[in-house]
Design an enzyme around this catalytic site. Structure first.
Site, PDB file in Angstrom:
ATOM      1  N   GLU A 242       0.823  -1.122  -0.033  1.00 36.07           N
ATOM      2  CA  GLU A 242      -0.157   0.039   0.257  1.00 36.07           C
ATOM      3  C   GLU A 242       0.791   1.193  -0.126  1.00 36.07           C
ATOM      4  OE1 GLU A 242      -3.864  -0.031   1.765  1.00 36.07           O
ATOM      5  OE2 GLU A 242      -3.071   1.510   3.262  1.00 36.07           O
TER       6      GLU A 242
ATOM      7  N   GLN B 107       4.101   4.414  16.433  1.00 35.29           N
ATOM      8  CA  GLN B 107       3.145   4.029  15.623  1.00 35.29           C
ATOM      9  C   GLN B 107       1.865   2.954  16.041  1.00 35.29           C
ATOM     10  OE1 GLN B 107       5.076   1.567  12.559  1.00 35.29           O
ATOM     11  NE2 GLN B 107       3.364   1.577  10.950  1.00 35.29           N
TER      12      GLN B 107
ATOM     13  N   TYR C 133     -13.699  -5.935   9.144  1.00 38.98           N
ATOM     14  CA  TYR C 133     -13.019  -5.673  10.569  1.00 38.98           C
ATOM     15  C   TYR C 133     -13.148  -6.750  11.345  1.00 38.98           C
ATOM     16  CZ  TYR C 133     -13.509  -0.997   8.640  1.00 38.98           C
ATOM     17  OH  TYR C 133     -13.375   0.208   7.818  1.00 38.98           O
TER      18      TYR C 133
ATOM     19  N   LYS D  84     -23.043  -4.862   2.090  1.00 41.74           N
ATOM     20  CA  LYS D  84     -21.966  -4.357   1.139  1.00 41.74           C
ATOM     21  C   LYS D  84     -21.699  -5.378   0.213  1.00 41.74           C
ATOM     22  CE  LYS D  84     -18.266  -2.796   3.435  1.00 41.74           C
ATOM     23  NZ  LYS D  84     -17.295  -2.181   4.383  1.00 41.74           N
TER      24      LYS D  84
ATOM     25  N   ALA E  10     -10.035  10.883   3.561  1.00 45.08           N
ATOM     26  CA  ALA E  10     -11.679  11.001   4.042  1.00 45.08           C
ATOM     27  C   ALA E  10     -12.188  11.893   3.475  1.00 45.08           C
ATOM     28  CB  ALA E  10     -11.911  10.614   5.418  1.00 45.08           C
TER      29      ALA E  10
ATOM     30  N   THR F 297      -4.184   4.672  -1.087  1.00 45.16           N
ATOM     31  CA  THR F 297      -5.279   5.361  -0.274  1.00 45.16           C
ATOM     32  C   THR F 297      -6.007   6.586  -0.779  1.00 45.16           C
ATOM     33  OG1 THR F 297      -3.752   6.338   1.183  1.00 45.16           O
ATOM     34  CG2 THR F 297      -4.160   4.080   1.820  1.00 45.16           C
TER      35      THR F 297
END
Ligand code: FAD
Length: 287
Positions: free
Chosen positions: A17, A211, A144, A164, A51, A48
């Site tokens: 990613e 992190q 999740y 979904k 938002a 990504t």
């Protein structure tokens, strides 16, 4: 190429990613990191999306650059701050850039964007439905294993997940987890609920102690004792923490492949060295 065809093949899939730059000034350094990771020739790379949609133009251009490097890209797309017209324009841009794969997300509702929310989309299933109606994209969604923080129960979250998937997701990528048994239990529950699409396991190599503190505050992710011991022992030694974090993630990935998960997505966050080391560690396994 469509992600579903990559993850349905016999070869184990390993993807990485990247996140787009927040400003024009940062574009070149992100471009370089992206190209360095693309040179590792992963199964695919995800990009990504802010938002609030703030980095949306960059998401398309970074994904297009990945495609030009010969690696399949998937662009994330969030809807929490978008009207239907905004989304339609994003989809046109992705289609024109030749991007075939979209990870359809609602986006986080935060204190910063709470008052700016546009209400064309309440949940990601509505976005999935619109993308599917728009054209021939391979659509993924998020899931999740420890439950979404807003859900009152895991059962409710899985019921919503089914909506979904039924709207048109052909695969799901998981939130990070640090104990594989959490994923195995979750897989059992979602299969029982009739969710049959392939699952891509999301693995976060934790390479610095700050992190992990941030992750825990944000998502309440469970940290096994074995993992906490690593952070306690190596937090003050960045090189050792990085090495231990990569080893822990590698261990998780090997166990996942050994237990029949055929696709692993690494939250590599523009860190080419982390992506490269993980890929080297499992080079024979993903051959
Ligand atoms: P949804 O599927 O809409 O779920 C959100 C909540 O609403 C859940 O509690 C769910 O149970 C509930 N719900 C869902 N549908 C319904 C319904 N029809 N009725 C009632 N309740 C419902 N964020 C970004 O901003 N950019 C990114 O690029 C990004 N990438 C991500 C990638 C992955 C793999 C993951 C796991 C997360 C990512 N996120 C990203 C974070 C994500 O936007 C947040 O976790 C967000 O809070 C939820 O997004 P979602 O698409 O899962 O939402």
């Amino acid at each position: 190429m469509k992600i579903i065809d990559i993850i349905n093949s016999d070869k184990p899939a390993l993807s990485f990613e990247v996140f787009p730059p927040k400003t024009d000034a940062a574009f070149d350094s992100v471009k370089k990191a992206t190209e360095d990771i693309a040179q590792l020739n992963p199964s695919f790379m995800s990009v990504t999306y802010g938002a609030s949609g703030g980095t949306s133009e960059f998401t398309v251009s970074v994904a297009q650059n990945i495609k030009n490097m010969g690696v399949t890209p998937i662009a994330h797309l969030t809807c929490v701050n978008s009207t239907k017209d905004d989304i339609h324009n994003r989809l046109e841009a992705l289609k024109n850039a030749g991007i075939e794969n979209i990870l359809a997300l609602r986006g986080d509702i935060t204190d910063e964007n709470r008052n700016k929310i546009k209400f064309d989309y309440k949940h990601a299933n509505e976005l999935v439905y619109d993308i599917k109606a728009f054209g021939d994209f391979c659509i993924g969604g998020a899931c999740y294993p420890e439950g979404h923080p807003e859900s009152s129960s895991q059962a409710e979250d899985i019921k919503n997940l089914k909506l979904k998937v039924d709207a048109g997701c052909c695969f799901l990528t998981t939130q990070m987890f640090f104990d594989n048994n959490i994923l195995y239990n979750y897989m059992y529950k979602i299969r029982e609920a009739g969710i049959t699409v392939p699952i891509i396991a999301g693995i976060m190599p934790v390479t610095n102690a700050n992190q992990i503190k941030r992750i825990c505050t944000l998502s309440g992710t469970y940290l096994p004792q074995r993992f906490k011991a690593i952070v306690d022992r190596y937090a003050s030694n960045p090189d050792a923490m990085c090495q231990a974090g990569i080893a822990y993630a590698t261990d998780q990935i090997i166990d996942l492949f050994a237990n029949g998960i055929n696709a692993v997505h690494v939250y590599s966050m523009n860190k080419e060295n982390v992506a490269r080391k993980i890929q080297q560690n499992i080079s024979e396994i993903i051959k």
